[in-house]
Design an enzyme around this catalytic site. Structure first.
Site, mmCIF file in Angstrom:
data_model
loop_
_atom_site.group_PDB
_atom_site.id
_atom_site.type_symbol
_atom_site.label_atom_id
_atom_site.label_comp_id
_atom_site.label_asym_id
_atom_site.label_seq_id
_atom_site.Cartn_x
_atom_site.Cartn_y
_atom_site.Cartn_z
ATOM 1 N N CYS A 33 -14.330 2.631 2.156
ATOM 2 C CA CYS A 33 -14.390 2.291 0.916
ATOM 3 C C CYS A 33 -15.415 3.101 0.094
ATOM 4 O O CYS A 33 -16.600 2.308 0.130
ATOM 5 C CB CYS A 33 -14.173 0.825 0.690
ATOM 6 S SG CYS A 33 -14.135 0.290 -1.088
ATOM 7 N N CYS A 90 -16.748 1.005 -2.573
ATOM 8 C CA CYS A 90 -17.801 -0.240 -2.243
ATOM 9 C C CYS A 90 -19.034 0.148 -1.701
ATOM 10 O O CYS A 90 -20.036 -0.403 -2.232
ATOM 11 C CB CYS A 90 -17.073 -0.919 -1.029
ATOM 12 S SG CYS A 90 -15.423 -1.572 -1.428
ATOM 13 N N ASP A 91 -19.179 1.202 -0.987
ATOM 14 C CA ASP A 91 -20.190 1.443 -0.105
ATOM 15 C C ASP A 91 -21.071 2.670 -0.600
ATOM 16 O O ASP A 91 -22.336 2.908 0.020
ATOM 17 C CB ASP A 91 -19.832 1.709 1.327
ATOM 18 C CG ASP A 91 -19.147 0.520 1.916
ATOM 19 O OD1 ASP A 91 -19.072 -0.637 1.380
ATOM 20 O OD2 ASP A 91 -18.324 0.471 2.919
#
Lengths: 108, 315
Positions: free
Chosen positions: B134, B137-138
């Site tokens: 992701c 997200c990261d």
């Protein structure tokens, strides 16, 4: 109604590492959609495990020191602490049943 | 809570929300079951430029919210729960969830798909330690570091374009000699100086000490092996349908997709499927929405026993 508690760099030691009961810490950030998805599940778990396991949330964007200390490189990232020590870690969004299995294992 | 409905929709992405909109407007009591947040995969997209009606594009989360509002306004009920299984009790379909059992006359399965993994050594070990699925997200964890993206489709290139805002360089590793991604995304990626490409190349192993340090690569044509130093690897090699809970209930194809006819019907009368979970879905928000509408119309026909149109019968 038991809700997840918000923790930060300043109170992490006191709230998590010195906790008598096991604590599940949700390392999250507002830009992370799976983290937002996981939030209602954690609220339910906070209710279901009230008094037995504390559910805590740490915003990694605001609390980089703790996030770096625990090597957080992917979120959502859940770490269960028992007596100040991390005992298990779950990376990524997981179904509630799986989280319950981890929490039940932490209680044994 | 009411446990009996005329229609149950499983999954709150574009397919499920459109199905729920149609069944609610048909005045069928309808329940949508979503395991996380409504919106589906589209909600991971920063900007959706190919959904008609939004000439300037629309953010994925906003599009999901708008679809949800529209369906809710027309009477769709939603619960957050995970579906564990489906059982047939005569004409009734019982949908078992983490919040109890719900019954319906018709079920529309629109629970989409999940990220596929590479299945190579080191992937599991370094999951969350440099291996990510992701980018939104990261990406911030890899500030000014080199990272790889594995894949060549729309999702992989979208992730690469998101990553350049944070990282020092992005190496896209693709097993073919050209991208599958839409041309407009390719143009953006080719003109982005931080993005490089390794063609005809696969990742054989992920190595590191504590966290990811390098990838072991193989050129698929020459067989030549090499290593690439990166701090992170974002895996975006496609999707796999989330149909585990349907095994033994519905016939699935070899890759676990649900087989449907052109009315979105499955082998079991009254069970329909829509969107990415369906074999040969085009995997677009708009085609998923179209599937959802089709499934809802034929679910209504199934419940009312009134033919929807004078279409010729299936050949």
């Amino acid at each position: 109604m038991n809700k997840p508690i918000a923790v930060d760099d300043a109170n992490f030691d006191q709230a998590i590492l010195k906790s008598e009961t096991p604590v599940l810490v949700d390392f999250w950030a507002p830009w992370c959609r799976p983290c937002i998805m996981a939030a209602p599940v954690l609220e339910e778990l906070a209710e279901e495990y009230a008094g037995r396991i504390t559910i805590a949330k740490l915003d990694v964007d605001q609390n980089a020191r703790t996030a770096v200390k625990y090597g957080i490189m992917a979120i959502p990232n859940l770490i269960i602490f028992k007596h100040g020590k991390p005992t298990s870690q779950i990376v990524g969004y997981r179904p509630k049943a799986e989280l319950k299995r981890e929490l039940d294992a932490a209680l044994e | 809570m009411n446990n009996e409905y005329e229609v149950i929709v499983i999954g709150g992405g574009p397919a499920g929300l459109t199905a729920g909109l149609y069944t609610s407007r048909a005045r069928l009591s309808s329940l949508l079951i979503e395991r996380g947040l409504v919106g589906g995969q589209i909600a991971d997209a920063e900007l959706v430029e190919n959904f008609p009606g939004f000439p300037e594009g629309v953010s994925g989360p906003e599009l999901g919210q708008l679809m949800n509002q529209q369906a809710t306004k027309h009477g769709l009920n939603t619960i957050i729960a995970e579906v564990i299984g489906i059982e047939l009790q005569g004409e009734k379909k019982v949908v078992m969830t983490t919040k109890g059992n719900f019954t319906a006359k018709a079920v529309i399965i629109a629970s989409g798909s999940e990220r596929r993994k590479l299945g190579i050594p080191g992937e599991e070990k370094f999951s969350g330690k440099g291996v990510s699925y992701c980018a939104t997200c990261d990406a911030p964890f890899f500030k000014e570091k080199p990272v790889a993206v594995v894949g060549g489709g729309d999702a992989a290139i979208t992730e690469a374009l998101h990553l350049v805002k944070f990282v020092s360089r992005v190496i896209v590793i693709h097993r073919r000699d050209q991208l599958r991604a839409t041309r407009i995304l390719q143009e953006k990626a080719f003109s982005e100086p931080k993005i490089e490409f390794l063609w005809n190349t696969v990742v054989e192993e992920i190595e590191g000490e504590g966290t990811v340090k390098r990838l072991k690569l193989r050129q698929v044509i020459t067989g030549e092996k090499s290593t690439l130093d990166v701090s992170g690897v974002f895996v975006s090699i496609g999707l796999t349908p989330g149909t585990d809970y349907l095994k033994g209930v519905l016939p699935l194809d070899a890759a676990s997709y649900i087989i449907t006819n052109e009315r979105m019907g499955t082998e079991i009368p009254g069970i329909f499927a829509a969107g990415d979970i369906r074999l040969n879905s085009a995997r677009q928000a708009i085609t998923a929405a179209g599937d959802g509408a089709t499934a809802a119309i034929y679910a209504e026909e199934f419940i009312s026993q009134q033919p929807f149109t004078s279409l010729p019968s299936e050949v």
